[in-house]
Each structure stands twice: as structure tokens, then as C-alpha cells.
Design an enzyme around this catalytic site. Structure first.
Site, PDB file in Angstrom:
ATOM      1  N   ARG A  59       0.816  -1.232   0.000  1.00 14.44           N
ATOM      2  CA  ARG A  59       0.000   0.000   0.000  1.00 14.44           C
ATOM      3  C   ARG A  59       0.838   1.265   0.000  1.00 14.44           C
ATOM      4  O   ARG A  59       0.369   2.326  -0.388  1.00 14.44           O
ATOM      5  CB  ARG A  59      -0.848   0.040   1.288  1.00 14.44           C
ATOM      6  CG  ARG A  59      -1.996  -0.902   1.282  1.00 14.44           C
ATOM      7  CD  ARG A  59      -2.669  -0.845   2.614  1.00 14.44           C
ATOM      8  NE  ARG A  59      -3.364   0.442   2.750  1.00 14.44           N
ATOM      9  CZ  ARG A  59      -4.563   0.569   3.271  1.00 14.44           C
ATOM     10  NH1 ARG A  59      -5.202  -0.481   3.731  1.00 14.44           N
ATOM     11  NH2 ARG A  59      -5.137   1.740   3.377  1.00 14.44           N
ATOM     12  N   LYS A 191      11.715 -27.660   5.735  1.00 17.86           N
ATOM     13  CA  LYS A 191      12.951 -27.795   6.517  1.00 17.86           C
ATOM     14  C   LYS A 191      13.698 -29.055   6.081  1.00 17.86           C
ATOM     15  O   LYS A 191      13.082 -30.088   5.829  1.00 17.86           O
ATOM     16  CB  LYS A 191      12.653 -27.846   8.018  1.00 17.86           C
ATOM     17  CG  LYS A 191      12.182 -26.489   8.563  1.00 17.86           C
ATOM     18  CD  LYS A 191      12.057 -26.503  10.065  1.00 17.86           C
ATOM     19  CE  LYS A 191      11.356 -25.277  10.587  1.00 17.86           C
ATOM     20  NZ  LYS A 191      12.220 -24.144  10.882  1.00 17.86           N
ATOM     21  N   HIS A 249       2.133 -26.971  12.162  1.00 17.33           N
ATOM     22  CA  HIS A 249       3.479 -27.552  12.157  1.00 17.33           C
ATOM     23  C   HIS A 249       3.538 -28.914  12.863  1.00 17.33           C
ATOM     24  O   HIS A 249       4.074 -29.878  12.327  1.00 17.33           O
ATOM     25  CB  HIS A 249       4.483 -26.608  12.817  1.00 17.33           C
ATOM     26  CG  HIS A 249       4.481 -25.226  12.244  1.00 17.33           C
ATOM     27  ND1 HIS A 249       4.310 -24.973  10.905  1.00 17.33           N
ATOM     28  CD2 HIS A 249       4.625 -24.003  12.815  1.00 17.33           C
ATOM     29  CE1 HIS A 249       4.361 -23.661  10.690  1.00 17.33           C
ATOM     30  NE2 HIS A 249       4.547 -23.063  11.836  1.00 17.33           N
TER      31      HIS A 249
HETATM   32  C1  BG6 Z   1       5.224 -19.647  12.838  1.00 19.81           C
HETATM   33  C2  BG6 Z   1       4.470 -19.204  14.065  1.00 19.81           C
HETATM   34  O1  BG6 Z   1       4.393 -20.366  11.969  1.00 19.81           O
HETATM   35  O2  BG6 Z   1       6.318 -20.472  13.224  1.00 19.81           O
HETATM   36  C3  BG6 Z   1       5.393 -18.475  15.016  1.00 19.81           C
HETATM   37  O3  BG6 Z   1       3.401 -18.355  13.676  1.00 19.81           O
HETATM   38  C4  BG6 Z   1       6.608 -19.310  15.338  1.00 19.81           C
HETATM   39  O4  BG6 Z   1       4.715 -18.136  16.224  1.00 19.81           O
HETATM   40  C5  BG6 Z   1       7.271 -19.828  14.053  1.00 19.81           C
HETATM   41  O5  BG6 Z   1       7.514 -18.506  16.073  1.00 19.81           O
HETATM   42  C6  BG6 Z   1       8.365 -20.830  14.372  1.00 19.81           C
HETATM   43  O6  BG6 Z   1       9.057 -21.157  13.196  1.00 19.81           O
HETATM   44  P1  BG6 Z   1      10.557 -21.681  13.260  1.00 19.81           P
HETATM   45  O7  BG6 Z   1      10.886 -22.046  11.861  1.00 19.81           O
HETATM   46  O8  BG6 Z   1      11.378 -20.541  13.781  1.00 19.81           O
HETATM   47  O9  BG6 Z   1      10.563 -22.848  14.202  1.00 19.81           O
END
Ligand code: BG6
Length: 501
Positions: A59, A191, A249
Site C-alpha cells: 500500500r 525444513k 506444524h
Molecule cells: C510460525 C508461528 O508459523 O512459526 C510463530 O506463527 C513461530 O509463532 C514460528 O515462532 C516458528 O518457526 P521456526 O521455523 O522458527 O521454528
């Protein structure tokens, strides 16, 4: 130009993977912190074809020169100095164009169509914005005539807040794009070690035959974060750790561990198997909710030896909030392969360190012939470390060395540390791999609509149960491994969280 200079030029990628990338939210945190550095790395490593172009959309009032300057500063901040060579940075910045756009209004979308005029490349639309406006953007793109039958769309999590809201968002995207061109990101799937989980399980017959309830006693998944809320209290408080981390995750990791072998590596073959796992997850009913799930919220404590505030004392906090910053649970995949095998999951903010790991505990021998006092150590464990220090270790038992040791046993790791095993190769960030797969048009690392929805269905019943029971979160000091109840939850089964930090 001298030959020596020509040789220093960074290589270029395969022309058949060239795209026009329209990045919505190009000045946002994710874009600056992750997406531009990842795109730069792809370019530098010869994985981005010469004709690939990137349009940043946001924006704010900027022109292309100012936008390139902002991206250049973000790269300087994020990249190691030996990763920033002048030719590569310059080439990358030259791919960028800026287009100012208010995403929720139709005016201005014709700028994208004009940018595309004459281009033979497929367009990838990357939505690094709040999910509630995904539908508006897709609609305006469609109405403005900017799309064609090859356009792909990439969307970030969280997709919704519960099953119903995720269905609304998926419907809105689905009204414009078919499922085969929707790429839903769960960055954990990009990952390195997560990819290796597939190789480990399905390329090694050794594990293939052992991977079931006959040989595995239980599984642990820990995703611990050292950070707290980092200035995004409002967003986080609406979600909580279950929605923010478990719904996506942790459940994706669980699926990759628990799924049956897919018949091939095609996206749908893998995703069909993951969906079966999600459908087989046991719901938490009645007593199980109090016994097998622990919610926590951090109070003031320390991080790296420094005092840090509690969740309710963070900037912008609502001091009455009951949102969880930690959750631990014992669940089960109710099918033939896994019946009776507990999956212990835990994830939290403000833990003593950043650690993501999966531990597979194998059963003990049916008949034991060594010193009875050593029975406790007598089982194999497979430790899959996602971060930090990516690697895989198999804990085996050998005889302790020395004449005086007799047949005393000693547990020790057979270790594959990726940094040591492949010292010359940099471990790419998850976003690099995911963006590369989008460029190639491959979906196997992306989440299908039914996966998202089954994961929500399972989380919704848990959240509803919490609401009915009005269970307040248990407190834990910042810098600890969570509420004491999360330790008790596993010790009451005669087990403990694996500790080798
Ligand atoms: C994100 C979450 O999806 O993953 C965050 O919204 C979190 O809260 C992050 O900190 C963690 O990702 P990574 O790759 O640092 O373990």
C-alpha cells in the site's frame, strides 16, 4: 569483459522454471525477513532463470528505486557477509519492480495485467498478507483480467481460525483457482530434516519393517521456542499456541511420522496418506481432556540469564488473557499401525532454548539377558533434530569398554550431523526450498485443502472442550520447560521427555 570476470558471474537457472512473481505484502515482515533472502539465495545459486521477474505489491507510496533500496537493506541485514556478492545482489535487485496497491479495492489491479502484457511466463501470486483478504485479492485479480490458466497462488498460514472460517477462506480462493494451482505453505515442510524424514522412512528397509506398534513404544514431538511474543501480542492472543503451532506444524510432523508409505512421491499420493492419519487422530473426550492435555501460559522468568516479562506483562497485553503459550498433549493415531502407541506433543514460547525434535522410542527386547539394573536404558531411540544443528541420531547400546566393565551396556549415538556430514553445503532455509518447488510447479511440500480442514476439525473439538471446562492455563516461568503438569502427564505413563539438550 575479461574471461576472469565472466567466470565470477553467478550461474543462471533452468529457463523452464521461469516465472513472473507477484508478491503481495512485499514490505511486510515475512517478505523482508524470509522471502527476499530466500529468493536471493535461489538466484545466487543458479536456480532462478534469467527471465524471472518479481513485482512487489504494497500500500505504501514508493517507486521501484526506493523499493529496491529497502530490499537491499533487508538483504544486508539478513545475509552473511560472504553471501553478498555484488554481481548477485545487483542482478537480483534488477528483477524487482514495485506497484502500489490497496489490496481490497479493485483500482490498481490493471497495473498487474499491464506488467504481464507480452510475458509468456506463468505468474505466481504470493499472498503474504492476512488470510481474511485472500478472497478479495483473488477476486480482483480475476476481475482485472490478470490471471490465466497457468497462474499459481501461494498462501501462508494461518488459514482461518477454526474449521468454518478456514472453509470460507478456502472457498474464496477456490472460486478463482483450482486446487492443483493452490500452494498452501507450512514452512516446516520445507525444513531439511523434515524432507529427510521421508528419505529415512521410505529409503531404509531397516526402518520400514520396524515402523509400527509392534516395535515402537511411543513418539515424542517437541517444538520449543526461546522467544516470547515479539511485538505481535494481539495476533498471537487471538490464536494461542494450539492454533499457531499445533494445528499446522506439529500435526504435519506427526503425519509424516505416522503415515503409511505412499505409492509414489506424487503430491496427492503423499497427501492422501497424511489425510488418513489426520482422520485417525483420536479426539479428546471427557476425562482425556483433563488428563492428556496441558495448557500453559508463561509468567516472568529469565531467558539467557536475563529477566523477561510474563505473557500478561508484555507490550499491549490484556492482563486478563487466558490464552495458552504452551500446550502438551498425549494423543493416538487409532489405526492398525499405531493402536496403543502414544504420541506426546509439546510446544511453547519462552522455553530455555529453541529446539525442534522428534524422538521415536523403540520397544525393549522381549527377553532381557543383561544386568537387570540396566534394563531402563535398554531401548533404541531415533532422534530426529530439526533445529538447531539438523541431524539424525540412532541411539544404540554397546558394551562399555574396559576389562573391569564385564558386560555393562552403554548407550551411544550413531550420529548423522548434517553440518559435519556435508560441510561444504549450506543448509537452505525452508522458504528457499518451498519457493523453488513453486517455481517448478510441484505441490508435494504444500498442504491440500482437506488436510487443513481435518486438522481444524481435530483442534476445534479440543478448543470446544477447553471452553466447556473453562480450564485456565497453568503458569510456568519463562525459561522453563513448561508447567509441571506437562512433566507429570508423561511420567504417569512411566516415561519422561527425552533430554539431551
Ligand atoms: C510460525 C508461528 O508459523 O512459526 C510463530 O506463527 C513461530 O509463532 C514460528 O515462532 C516458528 O518457526 P521456526 O521455523 O522458527 O521454528
Amino acid at each position: 569483459m575479461s574471461q576472469a570476470h565472466e567466470q565470477r558471474k553467478p550461474p543462471l537457472g533452468d529457463p523452464k522454471h521461469a516465472i513472473d512473481l507477484a508478491l503481495f505484502g512485499a514490505l511486510g515482515d515475512l517478505a523482508m525477513r524470509k522471502l527476499f533472502p530466500a529468493l536471493y539465495h535461489l538466484d545466487r545459486e543458479g536456480l532462478m532463470p534469467e527471465s524471472t521477474r518479481i513485482m512487489g505489491l504494497a500500500r505504501q507510496e514508493h517507486d521501484t528505486a526506493a523499493f529496491r533500496q529497502l530490499v537491499s537493506e533487508a538483504l544486508q541485514k539478513r545475509l552473511k557477509s560472504d553471501e553478498q556478492d555484488k554481481d548477485s545482489v545487483e542482478r537480483f535487485l534488477n528483477r524487482l519492480t514495485y506497484h502500489k496497491l490497496d489490496f481490497t479495492r479493485s483500482e490498481g489491479y490493471e497495473g498487474i495485467r499491464e506488467w504481464r502484457e507480452g510475458s509468456q511466463l506463468p505468474m505466481v501470486v504470493y499472498l503474504s498478507v492476512a488470510a481474511r483478504i485472500y478472497g478479495d485479492i483473488c477476486h480482483h485479480l480475476d476481475q482485472s483480467g490478470s490471471l490465466d490458466d497457468e497462474t499459481r497462488v501461494v498462501v501462508e498460514k494461518p488459514i482461518g481460525y477454526d474449521l468454518i472460517s478456514s472453509q470460507e477462506i478456502n472457498d474464496a480462493i477456490g472460486a478463482v483457482f483450482p486446487e492443483s494451482r493452490i500452494y498452501r505453505i507450512d514452512h516446516y515442510l520445507g525444513k531439511e530434516t523434515v524432507q529427510n524424514l521421508i528419505a529415512l522412512r521410505f529409503a531404509n528397509p531397516l526402518f520400514g519393517t520396524q515402523w509400527n506398534q509392534n516395535h515402537i513404544s511411543h513418539v515424542e514431538i517437541t517444538v520449543a521456542e526461546k522467544v516470547g511474543i515479539e511485538g505481535r501480542w494481539g495476533y498471537f492472543d487471538d490464536a494461542g499456541q494450539l492454533r499457531d503451532m499445533v494445528q499446522n506444524h506439529l500435526l504435519q510432523l506427526l503425519c509424516l511420522i505416522a503415515m503409511d508409505p505412499p505409492s509414489n512421491l506424487d503430491a496427492d499420493a503423499i497427501r492422501d496418506e497424511k489425510v488418513k492419519v489426520l482422520k485417525a487422530l483420536k479426539p479428546f473426550t471427557g476425562e482425556a481432556l483433563g488428563r492428556d492435555v496441558v495448557r500453559g501460559q508463561y509468567i516472568a522468568g529469565t531467558s539467557d540469564g536475563q529477566p523477561v516479562p510474563g505473557y500478561l506483562d508484555e507490550e499491549d497485553a490484556n492482563t486478563q488473557s487466558q490464552t495458552e503459550t504452551f500446550v502438551a498433549m498425549k494423543t493416538e493415531v487409532a489405526n492398525w499401525r499405531w493402536a496403543g502407541v502414544p504420541f506426546y506433543l509439546r510446544t511453547g514460547k519462552r522455553m530455555p532454548e529453541k529446539l525442534s525434535q522428534i524422538v521415536i522410542h523403540f520397544r525393549q527386547q522381549p527377553h532381557y539377558i543383561f544386568d537387570p539394573d540396566q534394563r531402563g536404558i535398554a531401548s533404541n531411540k531415533l532422534i530426529i533434530r530439526l533445529q538447531p544443528e539438523e541431524g539424525i541420531a540412532l541411539q544404540v547400546l554397546t558394551k562399555d569398554s574396559g576389562l573391569d566393565k564385564g558386560m555393562r551396556l552403554r548407550p551411544g549415538p550413531l550420529h548423522l550431523d548434517f553440518n559435519n556430514a556435508f560441510p561444504k553445503s549450506r543448509i537452505p532455509d525452508a522458504y528457499e526450498r518451498l519457493l523453488l518447488e513453486v517455481m517448478k510447479g510441484q505441490q508435494y511440500l504444500f498442504v491440500r485443502r482437506d488436510e487443513v480442514e481435518h486438522a481444524w476439525r481435530w483442534c476445534d473439538q479440543l478448543i470446544d472442550g477447553w471452553k466447556t471446562r473453562e480450564t485456565p492455563p497453568r503458569r510456568y516461568p519463562a525459561g522453563s520447560w513448561g508447567p509441571v503438569a506437562s512433566i507429570a502427564m508423561i511420567t504417569q505413563d512411566g516415561r519422561s521427555w527425552y533430554e539431551d539438550y
